[in-house]
Scaffold this motif. Structure first.
Motif, PDB file in Angstrom:
ATOM      1  N   ASN A  50      85.927  57.595  79.187  1.00 52.51           N
ATOM      2  CA  ASN A  50      86.569  58.916  78.192  1.00 52.51           C
ATOM      3  C   ASN A  50      85.265  59.442  77.408  1.00 52.51           C
ATOM      4  N   TYR A  51      85.479  60.661  77.290  1.00 55.06           N
ATOM      5  CA  TYR A  51      84.378  61.613  76.767  1.00 55.06           C
ATOM      6  C   TYR A  51      85.041  62.932  76.277  1.00 55.06           C
ATOM      7  N   ARG A  52      84.692  63.468  75.515  1.00 52.97           N
ATOM      8  CA  ARG A  52      84.812  64.777  74.858  1.00 52.97           C
ATOM      9  C   ARG A  52      83.706  65.559  74.218  1.00 52.97           C
ATOM     10  N   TYR A  53      83.432  66.854  74.538  1.00 50.00           N
ATOM     11  CA  TYR A  53      82.279  67.616  74.144  1.00 50.00           C
ATOM     12  C   TYR A  53      81.137  66.914  74.163  1.00 50.00           C
ATOM     13  N   LEU A  54      80.754  66.232  74.899  1.00 47.43           N
ATOM     14  CA  LEU A  54      79.501  65.600  75.328  1.00 47.43           C
ATOM     15  C   LEU A  54      78.901  66.040  76.675  1.00 47.43           C
ATOM     16  N   THR A  55      77.404  66.175  76.677  1.00 50.66           N
ATOM     17  CA  THR A  55      76.624  66.860  77.969  1.00 50.66           C
ATOM     18  C   THR A  55      76.247  65.539  78.547  1.00 50.66           C
ATOM     19  N   ILE A  56      76.752  65.107  79.420  1.00 48.21           N
ATOM     20  CA  ILE A  56      76.029  63.756  80.190  1.00 48.21           C
ATOM     21  C   ILE A  56      74.803  64.132  81.054  1.00 48.21           C
ATOM     22  N   GLU A  57      73.513  63.805  80.714  1.00 50.11           N
ATOM     23  CA  GLU A  57      72.377  63.957  81.381  1.00 50.11           C
ATOM     24  C   GLU A  57      72.045  63.209  82.433  1.00 50.11           C
ATOM     25  N   GLN A  58      72.266  61.647  82.298  1.00 50.62           N
ATOM     26  CA  GLN A  58      72.170  60.746  83.383  1.00 50.62           C
ATOM     27  C   GLN A  58      72.942  59.718  83.131  1.00 50.62           C
ATOM     28  N   ALA A  59      73.266  58.938  84.385  1.00 53.43           N
ATOM     29  CA  ALA A  59      73.984  57.679  84.354  1.00 53.43           C
ATOM     30  C   ALA A  59      73.750  56.723  85.435  1.00 53.43           C
ATOM     31  N   PHE A  60      73.203  55.464  85.218  1.00 45.70           N
ATOM     32  CA  PHE A  60      73.188  54.536  86.078  1.00 45.70           C
ATOM     33  C   PHE A  60      73.505  53.183  85.693  1.00 45.70           C
ATOM     34  N   LEU A  61      73.735  52.418  86.783  1.00 41.51           N
ATOM     35  CA  LEU A  61      74.031  51.007  86.689  1.00 41.51           C
ATOM     36  C   LEU A  61      72.934  49.915  87.156  1.00 41.51           C
ATOM     37  N   ALA A  62      73.027  48.879  85.944  1.00 44.35           N
ATOM     38  CA  ALA A  62      71.966  47.960  86.333  1.00 44.35           C
ATOM     39  C   ALA A  62      72.959  46.708  86.677  1.00 44.35           C
ATOM     40  N   VAL A  63      72.627  46.128  88.145  1.00 47.14           N
ATOM     41  CA  VAL A  63      73.520  44.976  88.745  1.00 47.14           C
ATOM     42  C   VAL A  63      72.931  43.661  88.852  1.00 47.14           C
ATOM     43  N   GLU A  64      73.403  42.784  88.775  1.00 47.36           N
ATOM     44  CA  GLU A  64      72.876  41.460  89.129  1.00 47.36           C
ATOM     45  C   GLU A  64      73.876  40.758  89.983  1.00 47.36           C
ATOM     46  N   VAL A  65      73.775  40.433  91.055  1.00 49.89           N
ATOM     47  CA  VAL A  65      74.856  39.612  92.157  1.00 49.89           C
ATOM     48  C   VAL A  65      73.763  38.561  92.481  1.00 49.89           C
ATOM     49  N   THR A  66      74.140  37.422  92.537  1.00 49.42           N
ATOM     50  CA  THR A  66      73.847  35.925  92.715  1.00 49.42           C
ATOM     51  C   THR A  66      72.065  36.161  92.648  1.00 49.42           C
ATOM     52  N   LYS A  67      71.690  36.847  91.168  1.00 53.10           N
ATOM     53  CA  LYS A  67      70.317  36.686  90.874  1.00 53.10           C
ATOM     54  C   LYS A  67      69.585  37.498  91.397  1.00 53.10           C
ATOM     55  N   THR A  68      70.007  38.729  92.206  1.00 53.51           N
ATOM     56  CA  THR A  68      69.654  39.623  92.726  1.00 53.51           C
ATOM     57  C   THR A  68      69.867  40.737  91.797  1.00 53.51           C
ATOM     58  N   THR A  69      68.909  41.569  91.370  1.00 55.29           N
ATOM     59  CA  THR A  69      69.068  42.726  90.465  1.00 55.29           C
ATOM     60  C   THR A  69      68.615  44.010  90.978  1.00 55.29           C
ATOM     61  N   TYR A  70      69.552  44.950  90.951  1.00 56.36           N
ATOM     62  CA  TYR A  70      69.198  46.277  91.584  1.00 56.36           C
ATOM     63  C   TYR A  70      69.833  47.445  90.574  1.00 56.36           C
ATOM     64  N   ASP A  71      69.352  48.592  90.818  1.00 56.38           N
ATOM     65  CA  ASP A  71      70.067  49.650  89.936  1.00 56.38           C
ATOM     66  C   ASP A  71      70.811  50.684  90.981  1.00 56.38           C
ATOM     67  N   ILE A  72      71.762  51.349  90.388  1.00 56.38           N
ATOM     68  CA  ILE A  72      72.533  52.318  91.305  1.00 56.38           C
ATOM     69  C   ILE A  72      72.514  53.440  90.165  1.00 56.38           C
TER      70      ILE A  72
END
Length: 884
Positions: A50-72
């Protein structure tokens, strides 16, 4: 669920880290970073927030799967403004196997002046300079204005919060501060690091987004602590204000420390946070907001000065503080699952708030006031076709604001009081404690509450209360006296008086609470019934009354002879029962099921009444009568005013003109009430007294008007058709230099009482000026809409300038809803009904459609009432010497 507009369930938040920085006091903007730890429930290639009247500049995920870390990094961002949802598209699927997934969103927002989200409040500093404070208001769906989030009550999480502010400011949030240090990126933001500080707060308990809060500005505080120990020590409690006002927080502080202890004891659950802060906000759309550990208030709901404040605000402050503290258990610790069960928060907080005030101030007789005000307001709204059940379907959170009303709060609280009285308060509260303990830090349903109380009471409470909670309306009990006994029949009560078979499909469980005989003892043979009718044998027909202390949520229609007899037996009735008798008689007449003349005759039996609460109900009902009959002939209007004067004057003369130091609270309130009413009906002696007092006030002696008569004097002076420009200016001066914390509100409620044409135009012009804060626009509607001499003129003004008015009102849906309803609510003719319906026919009314429909129902009922009883009232007034 398919019947609700909610976010997809493939991810669920577990923890937020919210950082606010870059506050720009010239552009009124800020920047923020929100990190959300997610539990992945289904594989997905998108995340919706949910958002309202916000300007989103950037969005990313930090994920860990079976001890492997990566960004999306989000590959695309899609906005759906209609439902206030932002979608972050992912270039690859987020798998269920993710043991950790943290979404980071960098954004910017606006420090609005609409009193929702993260907003600014304008005020004048102690040095006389215009400035701002900053605070939040998130309930029900405005957390999304401040930071992107999963903005639903069931999606609870823990929160870490930090904010970067000037070094000289105070920053507050739900939890205690854990650190304050220069920001690492101060230079990057264009501000020297030494001029700023980043304040970080401890992690909150698991809670809903609408309960997160923060505030910052140039504050000071008064502090105290509880008598009980929490975590091995007294709980620290503070009331924050802007500079120069802190001493007016002492009364609220003294109430809060005691109420926390009281609720901790009766619920058998200690207050769980390590501190409680309360803060006065200069602009606030509601009365207060129960944010966990940081309660925000409208200034008049938390500040009080014995020397300068109208004493009516003392009870208001005590109650609002208690109400918001009750929420720390009802709503915060245990939260309704969805907004259809809002009453679980608000109905309980209302009832528990009055319980606490009664504990603190037993001499105030607050449950008589509850019956006179809260119960009557709930019954009045629920007597309209376009009311709603206590538990009401809510498809979209965007529609929920319209059920923050007298049904959710007041009918809800009254229903709780009814079942509590029937079961016994001790048993009831033990059941409530079980409910709170079973669902602590979680979400619950109405059925969970009834199950816990049923277990304690040994009866099926859910079955008793089912129709009270899930069905619209309430019953009218019609009494018939026969040789077999007293017959009582229930059917739905509608103010329009046109109940048909299709309207009367509900049979309520009804606790009777009959008192009978010379000792007014409780009659136990029939304590409740759940049928369309019942016959009660064995009552002492010399005296009986149904619904002892008005604990039942219904009205009683006695035969005319019995009502007249009760009017001569008022010495056998409690103040609460007197209030109920008066209110029922009035509303039954209003619904054309009884007699307005019978109501007036009933009131004559109260000439020697001493109770403030009873007189308050009499005054309220007479004001409603005069308001509804505002288009009747002059003889009727003047006759009703004379009847009011003659009824009240003996009590006023007994009390005297002067307030006495040290007199009890209710005596002072009764004298203030007499001044208010006698001024409104222009009693010559009282008006002359007001004119003398006002002359001294206008000449510069601000102490000439005691705080308890300020409202009455302003109203009387302004309603004089010969009110001078100088008098008007003297009163208007309170807007810029108020004599007390409540004087500005009192003044605004007086400005619509003017009658001189030139001043009428000036007062109406104020509505779109910066003299009237947005939070007080509905007070202007109260004033003008309640003025029978100006009601039509004000409505024509609203219609003629609707585009500009609507543009201003739309900034806050709560204020808009109140303004529209209060503008039109007091009309009482078919002409008004048709005109209002035609005007709004082609307007966008979604945000106030329910209130509009309710107001039209009220107008329709009043129109029928005046048409039916107008001639009878005119004849009665003439016969009794009140008119020529």
């Amino acid at each position: 669920m398919t019947d609700r507009e909610i976010l997809p369930t493939y991810v669920k938040p577990t923890h937020y880290t919210v950082s606010v920085y870059g506050i720009d006091e010239e552009k009124f903007t800020y920047q923020g970073t929100t990190k959300i730890d997610l539990e992945v429930r289904e594989a997905t290639d998108e995340i919706k927030l949910n958002y309202r009247y916000l300007t989103i500049e950037q969005a990313f995920l930090a994920v860990e799967v079976t001890k492997t870390t990566y960004d999306i990094t989000s590959s695309a961002i899609e906005y759906d403004e209609a439902v206030q949802v932002v979608t972050f598209k992912l270039p690859q699927t987020l798998p269920v196997e993710a043991s950790k997934a943290t979404l980071t969103v960098i954004y910017s927002g606006v420090l609005n002046d609409a009193m929702c989200g993260f907003y600014r409040s304008k005020y004048t500093s102690a040095e006389g300079k215009p400035t701002h404070m900053y605070s939040t208001q998130f309930e029900s769906s405005d957390a999304r204005r401040a930071f992107p989030c999963f903005d639903e009550p069931a999606l609870k999480a823990t929160f870490d919060f930090s904010i970067t502010v000037p070094e000289t400011w105070t920053a507050l949030s739900n939890m205690p501060e854990v650190s304050s240090k220069p920001p690492e990126d101060g230079k990057k933001k264009g501000v020297a690091p030494t001029a700023l500080k980043t304040v970080t707060f401890a992690t909150t308990p698991v809670m809903s987004t609408y309960l997160l809060a923060w505030a910052c500005g140039d504050f000071e505080y008064v502090e105290g602590e509880t008598a009980r120990l929490y975590h091995g020590k007294p709980l620290p409690v503070k009331v924050y204000t802007t500079k120069g006002l802190k001493q007016q927080g002492e009364f609220a502080l003294s109430c809060a420390t005691k109420v926390i202890d009281y609720f901790s004891e009766v619920f058998d659950i200690d207050y769980v946070l390590p501190k409680l802060d309360m803060i006065a906000c200069h602009e606030f759309s509601h009365g207060a907001m129960e944010n966990w550990g940081l309660i925000t208030y409208r200034t008049t709901a938390v500040l009080f000065d014995e020397a300068t404040s109208d004493s009516s605000y003392k009870k208001r402050v005590a109650y609002v503080v208690a109400h918001e503290l009750a929420h720390q258990w009802f709503g915060n610790l245990v939260t309704m699952d969805w907004w259809n069960e809002l009453w679980l928060n608000e109905g309980f907080a209302t009832f528990a708030g009055w319980l606490a005030v009664d504990k603190l101030f037993p001499e105030w007789d607050v449950f008589s006031s509850f019956v006179s005000e809260s119960l009557q307001d709930g019954l009045a709204l629920d007597s309209l076709r376009q009311s709603h059940p206590i538990e009401v379907p809510v498809r979209s959170v965007l529609d929920v604001e319209q059920i923050f009303d007298a049904i959710s709060y007041l009918k809800g609280a009254s229903s709780i009081r009814m079942i509590s009285s029937h079961l016994g308060q001790e048993t009831f509260l033990k059941g409530v404690s079980k409910y709170l303990k079973a669902h602590a830090y979680g979400n619950a349903h109405t059925s969970d509450l009834w199950d816990a109380i049923s277990e304690e009471a040994g009866v099926n409470v859910g079955a008793m209360m089912e129709n009270w909670i899930k069905k619209i309306g309430y019953p009218l009990l019609t009494v018939t006296e026969t040789d077999a006994g007293v017959s009582i029949a229930q059917r739905r009560f509608l103010l329009t008086g046109d109940v048909g078979p299709e309207d009367d499909t509900t049979t309520w469980w009804v606790p009777l609470g009959i008192v009978s005989g010379a000792e007014a003892a409780v009659f136990e043979s029939v304590s409740a019934f759940e049928a369309k009718d019942v016959t009660v044998a064995g009552l002492d027909l010399d005296f009986y009354k149904i619904n002892k202390n008005q604990t039942g949520v219904y009205r009683v229609n006695y035969p005319p002879a019995r009502l007249a007899k009760l009017g001569q037996q008022v010495d056998r009735l409690s103040s609460t029962d007197k209030v109920g008798l008066i209110a029922d008689s009035f509303h039954i007449a209003n619904a054309c099921e009884g007699s307005t003349v019978g109501f007036l005759s009933l009131l004559e039996g109260f000439r020697h009444e001493e109770s403030y609460v009873v007189w308050s109900q009499i005054a309220s009902r007479l004001a409603s009568l005069r308001s509804a009959f505002f288009e009747q002939p002059t003889a009727v209007r003047d006759g009703l005013a004379k009847f009011t004067r003659d009824l009240l004057k003996p009590t006023f003369e007994r009390l005297g003109y002067e307030f006495v130091d040290g007199e009890d609270y209710l005596t002072a309130r009764l004298r203030a009430l007499m001044f208010e009413v006698l001024g409104a009906v222009r009693d010559p002696d009282v008006v002359a007294y007001f004119q003398t007092k006002f002359a001294s006030y206008a000449a510069g002696d601000k102490k000439a008007l005691g705080p308890n008569i300020r409202s009455a004097v302003f109203g009387a002076v302004l309603s004089d058709k010969d009110c001078t420009d100088a008098s008007y200016e003297a009163i208007l001066g309170e807007l810029d230099n108020p004599s007390s914390v409540d004087a500005k509100e009192v003044t605004i409620r007086s400005l619509g009482k003017v009658r001189r044409p030139e001043l009428v135009k000036r007062s109406m012009a104020l509505i779109l000026s910066d003299k009237i804060p947005t939070q007080d626009l509905y007070n202007m509607a109260v004033s003008f809409g309640g003025n029978g001499d100006l009601r039509w003129q004000f409505w024509e003004y609203v219609k003629s300038d609707w585009a500009n008015l609507s543009a201003r009102l739309k900034t806050n849906v709560t204020i808009q809803d109140h303004f529209v309803r209060l503008t039109i609510y007091s009309f009482s003719s078919q002409k008004a009904y048709d005109d209002i319906t035609a005007f709004f026919k082609d307007k966008d009314t979604r945000e106030f459609a329910r209130s509009l429909g309710q107001a039209l129902d009220k107008i329709k009922a009043a129109s029928s009432w005046v048409a039916k009883d107008g001639a009878d009232v005119a004849a009665w007034l003439k016969e009794h010497g009140y008119s020529e």
